[in-house]
Design an enzyme around this catalytic site. Structure first.
Site, PDB file in Angstrom:
ATOM      1  N   HIS A 272      -6.469 -24.161 -83.620  1.00 46.11           N
ATOM      2  CA  HIS A 272      -7.433 -23.162 -84.090  1.00 46.11           C
ATOM      3  C   HIS A 272      -7.021 -22.465 -85.389  1.00 46.11           C
ATOM      4  O   HIS A 272      -6.747 -21.262 -85.408  1.00 46.11           O
ATOM      5  CB  HIS A 272      -7.650 -22.102 -83.006  1.00 46.11           C
ATOM      6  CG  HIS A 272      -8.417 -22.585 -81.823  1.00 46.11           C
ATOM      7  ND1 HIS A 272      -9.768 -22.801 -81.846  1.00 46.11           N
ATOM      8  CD2 HIS A 272      -7.999 -22.903 -80.573  1.00 46.11           C
ATOM      9  CE1 HIS A 272     -10.176 -23.226 -80.665  1.00 46.11           C
ATOM     10  NE2 HIS A 272      -9.118 -23.300 -79.873  1.00 46.11           N
TER      11      HIS A 272
ATOM     12  N   GLU B 178      -9.024 -21.568 -87.491  1.00 46.98           N
ATOM     13  CA  GLU B 178     -10.108 -20.618 -87.810  1.00 46.98           C
ATOM     14  C   GLU B 178      -9.921 -19.259 -87.150  1.00 46.98           C
ATOM     15  O   GLU B 178     -10.640 -18.304 -87.498  1.00 46.98           O
ATOM     16  CB  GLU B 178     -11.460 -21.207 -87.403  1.00 46.98           C
ATOM     17  CG  GLU B 178     -11.842 -21.075 -85.939  1.00 46.98           C
ATOM     18  CD  GLU B 178     -11.190 -22.108 -85.034  1.00 46.98           C
ATOM     19  OE1 GLU B 178     -11.451 -22.106 -83.813  1.00 46.98           O
ATOM     20  OE2 GLU B 178     -10.398 -22.938 -85.547  1.00 46.98           O
TER      21      GLU B 178
ATOM     22  N   CYS C  17     -10.992 -28.339 -81.645  1.00 49.66           N
ATOM     23  CA  CYS C  17     -10.472 -28.082 -80.305  1.00 49.66           C
ATOM     24  C   CYS C  17     -11.216 -28.948 -79.282  1.00 49.66           C
ATOM     25  O   CYS C  17     -11.201 -30.171 -79.380  1.00 49.66           O
ATOM     26  CB  CYS C  17     -10.514 -26.596 -79.968  1.00 49.66           C
ATOM     27  SG  CYS C  17      -9.408 -26.183 -78.569  1.00 49.66           S
TER      28      CYS C  17
END
Length: 307
Positions: free
Chosen positions: A237, A239, A144
């Site tokens: 993202h 994650e 990011c």
């Protein structure tokens, strides 16, 4: 083989409960192999949440992983207890002075995307870290804002402020199905997005050394590879936990901030319903593939990294 993290780290309990294999220092010492050393520069305010998210993904492989948590030297976290930071984190200046090398190195996002890079208080040190990774990390992964900062420093590609926040879960096309980092990926996949800035595809295309692996018609490039540096930049993202976007949305609603319901996240875009996680499998594939590529190509002797 599992990930090696301190038993006192909150992630140890969370991941053990989830069934992710984790090991203590004593268990790791009894295995006659060299673990992969992965560094995580954590720039996010919720340090414990972020370190758990990345430990979950890089620990779900058959390899032994040794995770080192790192912070900027002169930047103090206001959202994580000082005791936690003192116990589990090393400053970059300590890592730099020690001469340590890493098989893989991750740089997270940071909530400073409205600022120009040179307005960020730790920008000079972060630029030094990016240069340091080229000789002290076999493979680097910027996530990011971390990915945007890294691609700006290494390739001069600017980030651009969006008129409205890119927020929700968006379909991304697999542009390079033969890439080892996308092994097992579908032709398209869902990725959580939460950012006020973007990197533009035309700027990437102007650099022949860069290859776009995943991209969205709605929110632009997502995953970009720099093969010459063994570097990946991801602007979204994978994650994120199932409820991370919900927590961001609820926080903004509670503060009175102007925010739209995250797109394609809640069933029927109804925030009263539990959100669905439609990216978990691809998240594990991506980070598992990254770890596998590191294992296949990194020198056995850490001292040979960067030579």
């Amino acid at each position: 083989m599992p990930i090696k993290i301190p038993e006192a780290l909150p992630a140890y309990t969370v991941l053990t409960r989830e069934g992710v294999m984790v090991m203590s220092e004593d268990q790791a010492a009894r295995q006659d192999i060299r673990p992969l050393k992965i560094g995580l520069l954590n720039l996010m305010p919720k340090k414990i949440q972020t370190e758990t998210q990345f430990a979950r993904l890089i620990g779900a492989t058959p390899l032994q992983i040794e995770l080192t948590l790192i912070r900027m030297s002169d930047h103090e976290s206001r959202n994580t207890a000082a005791e936690h930071m003192e116990t589990f984190y090393h400053s970059f200046s300590e890592i730099e002075a020690s001469g340590q090398k890493f098989d893989g190195f991750l740089v997270t996002g940071a909530p400073v995307e409205h600022l120009d890079f040179d307005e960020v208080t730790y920008w000079d040190e972060l630029r030094r870290l990016f240069d340091w990774t080229e000789t002290h990390a076999h493979s680097t992964f910027g996530v990011c804002w971390g990915g945007m900062a890294m691609i700006a420093h290494q390739h001069g590609i600017a980030k651009h402020l969006l008129d409205s926040k890119a927020f929700g879960c968006f379909r991304h096309r697999n542009l390079k199905p033969d890439s080892p980092y996308l092994r097992g990926f579908s032709d398209d996949c869902t990725v959580p997005v939460s950012r006020w800035t973007e990197i533009r595809q035309e700027d990437i295309d102007a650099r022949p050394e860069l290859v776009t692996l995943l991209a969205s018609d709605e929110v632009g490039p997502c995953l970009v590879e720099d093969p010459g540096r063994r570097t990946l930049y991801i602007f979204n993202h994978f994650e994120y936990d199932s409820h991370t976007l919900k927590e961001e949305y609820d926080r903004d609603v509670a503060s009175g901030a102007a925010i739209s319901v995250p797109a394609n996240y809640y069933p029927g875009d109804d925030p009263t319903k539990p959100p669905s996680n439609r990216w978990r499998s691809h998240a594990h594939l991506l980070y598992g593939n990254w770890i596998n590529e590191i294992y296949q190509t990194t020198p056995y002797d850490l001292n040979d990294i960067g030579r």
